[in-house]
Design a protein around this motif. Structure first.
Motif, PDB file in Angstrom:
ATOM      1  N   UNK A  17       0.783  -1.170  -0.124  1.00 16.61           N
ATOM      2  CA  UNK A  17       0.018  -0.071  -0.041  1.00 16.61           C
ATOM      3  C   UNK A  17       0.957   1.468   0.004  1.00 16.61           C
ATOM      4  N   UNK A  18       0.485   2.356  -0.729  1.00 19.93           N
ATOM      5  CA  UNK A  18       1.323   3.275  -0.833  1.00 19.93           C
ATOM      6  C   UNK A  18       0.977   4.297   0.327  1.00 19.93           C
ATOM      7  N   UNK A  19       2.130   4.672   1.152  1.00 17.72           N
ATOM      8  CA  UNK A  19       1.999   5.181   2.341  1.00 17.72           C
ATOM      9  C   UNK A  19       2.964   6.152   2.789  1.00 17.72           C
ATOM     10  N   UNK A  20       2.978   6.989   3.484  1.00 14.96           N
ATOM     11  CA  UNK A  20       3.770   7.927   4.054  1.00 14.96           C
ATOM     12  C   UNK A  20       5.062   7.434   4.710  1.00 14.96           C
ATOM     13  N   UNK A  21       6.106   7.905   4.728  1.00 15.86           N
ATOM     14  CA  UNK A  21       7.467   7.214   5.147  1.00 15.86           C
ATOM     15  C   UNK A  21       7.507   7.451   6.826  1.00 15.86           C
ATOM     16  N   UNK A  22       6.734   6.943   7.442  1.00 20.78           N
ATOM     17  CA  UNK A  22       6.715   6.838   8.845  1.00 20.78           C
ATOM     18  C   UNK A  22       5.831   5.756   9.383  1.00 20.78           C
ATOM     19  N   UNK A  23       6.183   4.965  10.557  1.00 28.80           N
ATOM     20  CA  UNK A  23       5.668   4.048  11.171  1.00 28.80           C
ATOM     21  C   UNK A  23       4.177   4.457  11.779  1.00 28.80           C
ATOM     22  N   UNK A  24       3.300   3.704  12.014  1.00 31.56           N
ATOM     23  CA  UNK A  24       1.994   3.956  12.607  1.00 31.56           C
ATOM     24  C   UNK A  24       2.236   3.590  14.121  1.00 31.56           C
ATOM     25  N   UNK A  25       1.599   4.465  14.874  1.00 31.97           N
ATOM     26  CA  UNK A  25       1.774   4.677  16.207  1.00 31.97           C
ATOM     27  C   UNK A  25       0.838   3.780  16.842  1.00 31.97           C
ATOM     28  N   UNK A  26      -0.356   3.483  16.352  1.00 31.18           N
ATOM     29  CA  UNK A  26      -1.347   2.604  16.933  1.00 31.18           C
ATOM     30  C   UNK A  26      -2.092   2.196  15.729  1.00 31.18           C
ATOM     31  N   UNK A  27      -3.298   1.327  16.332  1.00 34.21           N
ATOM     32  CA  UNK A  27      -3.781   0.395  15.273  1.00 34.21           C
ATOM     33  C   UNK A  27      -4.741   1.413  14.477  1.00 34.21           C
ATOM     34  N   UNK A 122       8.316   3.135   1.288  1.00 34.16           N
ATOM     35  CA  UNK A 122       7.334   3.639   2.325  1.00 34.16           C
ATOM     36  C   UNK A 122       6.920   2.431   3.097  1.00 34.16           C
ATOM     37  N   UNK A 123       6.088   1.749   2.109  1.00 34.56           N
ATOM     38  CA  UNK A 123       5.378   0.768   2.590  1.00 34.56           C
ATOM     39  C   UNK A 123       5.928  -0.414   3.268  1.00 34.56           C
ATOM     40  N   UNK A 148       5.737  -9.820   2.763  1.00 38.80           N
ATOM     41  CA  UNK A 148       6.749 -10.554   1.706  1.00 38.80           C
ATOM     42  C   UNK A 148       6.316 -10.069   0.472  1.00 38.80           C
ATOM     43  N   UNK A 149       4.909  -9.985   0.006  1.00 39.67           N
ATOM     44  CA  UNK A 149       4.362  -9.473  -1.225  1.00 39.67           C
ATOM     45  C   UNK A 149       4.806  -7.979  -1.400  1.00 39.67           C
ATOM     46  N   UNK A 150       4.708  -7.195  -0.400  1.00 41.82           N
ATOM     47  CA  UNK A 150       5.135  -5.897  -0.629  1.00 41.82           C
ATOM     48  C   UNK A 150       6.628  -5.640  -0.881  1.00 41.82           C
ATOM     49  N   UNK A 151       7.566  -6.623  -0.423  1.00 37.98           N
ATOM     50  CA  UNK A 151       8.975  -6.553  -0.875  1.00 37.98           C
ATOM     51  C   UNK A 151       9.146  -7.061  -2.395  1.00 37.98           C
ATOM     52  N   UNK A 152       8.221  -8.008  -2.670  1.00 40.27           N
ATOM     53  CA  UNK A 152       8.353  -8.611  -4.032  1.00 40.27           C
ATOM     54  C   UNK A 152       7.784  -7.475  -5.070  1.00 40.27           C
ATOM     55  N   UNK A 153       6.782  -6.847  -4.634  1.00 44.67           N
ATOM     56  CA  UNK A 153       6.572  -5.705  -5.733  1.00 44.67           C
ATOM     57  C   UNK A 153       7.407  -4.569  -5.701  1.00 44.67           C
ATOM     58  N   UNK A 154       8.036  -4.150  -4.557  1.00 44.06           N
ATOM     59  CA  UNK A 154       8.930  -3.259  -4.537  1.00 44.06           C
ATOM     60  C   UNK A 154      10.138  -3.530  -5.382  1.00 44.06           C
ATOM     61  N   UNK A 155      10.586  -4.882  -5.343  1.00 43.49           N
ATOM     62  CA  UNK A 155      11.452  -5.268  -6.383  1.00 43.49           C
ATOM     63  C   UNK A 155      11.231  -4.962  -7.808  1.00 43.49           C
ATOM     64  N   UNK A 156       9.881  -5.501  -8.179  1.00 42.80           N
ATOM     65  CA  UNK A 156       9.286  -5.345  -9.281  1.00 42.80           C
ATOM     66  C   UNK A 156       9.203  -3.832  -9.971  1.00 42.80           C
ATOM     67  N   UNK A 157       8.949  -2.972  -9.254  1.00 45.82           N
ATOM     68  CA  UNK A 157       8.926  -1.617  -9.649  1.00 45.82           C
ATOM     69  C   UNK A 157      10.308  -1.094  -9.710  1.00 45.82           C
ATOM     70  N   UNK A 158      11.288  -1.620  -9.051  1.00 49.53           N
ATOM     71  CA  UNK A 158      12.741  -1.183  -9.232  1.00 49.53           C
ATOM     72  C   UNK A 158      13.117  -1.809 -10.435  1.00 49.53           C
TER      73      UNK A 158
END
Length: 242
Positions: A17-27, A122-123, A148-158
């Protein structure tokens, strides 16, 4: 434009998911960022489907529409079970990016790929953080299963960015710095441009504006002295550029 064929595996339960570059603090914070990012992925990819020129980008965007539609539904289901609110509209930053894609009169291949690269980096950071330390077990499992899917698709777009002519990668540590700002469609927001310039050692960054070549230009100070600064779409920072 050179073409490469990439096999796009079927996604698992959900994906990046396309998201801002910081971690979520809570749910609730995690759900907010995930939902907004998921909407952006589907909406931006619909625009790319109709206007991208490179077939591999069209294929990638088609997969994003399909897989993120499923991911959004799963997130909404989990959030509902946890009594959490799910945003239904994009935030200002993602809305601005969608408007820029929609209004692009030249090829949107480059800005779309740049947005996807940043979003996926960021995701991965967001989902890694929540999978490790998230405060909601159901959402923590969702993040861990999706990672794992996030990382796979990050590699694909790279790979797409590197293989497609005319889509230069954002500068990395091993990329030689050019002597002057490189013209090109710049997907850094003003806030992102300011932070990148600050991270390069400059203070009091102000008056930032993007010129007709896609270069952010403004003023800053370093060692107590005022100086003009510039940031190109690759992330290169320059001082004293006119």
């Amino acid at each position: 434009m050179s073409m490469r064929i990439f096999l796009i595996p079927s996604a698992t339960a959900a994906l990046m998911l396309a998201l801002p570059a910081f971690a979520a603090d809570d749910a609730q914070s995690f759900v907010n960022k995930a939902a907004i990012g998921g909407m952006f992925e589907v909406d931006s990819s619909k625009i790319a489907q109709g206007n991208a020129k490179d077939q591999q980008i069209k294929d990638f965007s088609k997969r994003m529409i399909s897989d993120h539609g499923a991911a959004n539904a799963k997130l909404q289901k989990i959030a509902g079970e946890q009594k959490l609110q799910v945003p239904t509209q994009p935030d200002a930053e993602h809305k601005s990016d969608l408007e820029r894609l929609q209004s692009t009169t030249a090829s949107l291949d480059q800005p779309y790929v740049e947005m996807q690269r940043k979003a996926h980096a960021d995701a991965v950071s967001l989902f890694e953080a929540y999978a490790k330390e998230g405060d909601n077990p159901a959402l923590r499992s969702f993040a861990a299963e999706t990672l794992p899917t996030l990382k796979m698709h990050r590699d694909m777009i790279e790979k797409i960015a590197g293989a497609s002519a005319g889509l230069p990668a954002v500068k990395t540590a091993s990329t030689p710095k050019p002597p002057a700002p490189v013209p090109g469609a710049n997907s850094f927001t003003e806030a992102q441009a300011k932070k990148r310039i600050q991270d390069a050692g400059y203070a009091d960054v102000s008056a930032l504006a993007k010129d007709e070549q896609g270069v952010w230009r403004g003023q800053a100070t370093k060692d107590g002295k005022g100086i003009s600064v510039a940031l190109d779409y690759q992330g290169n920072v320059f001082a004293g550029q006119q």
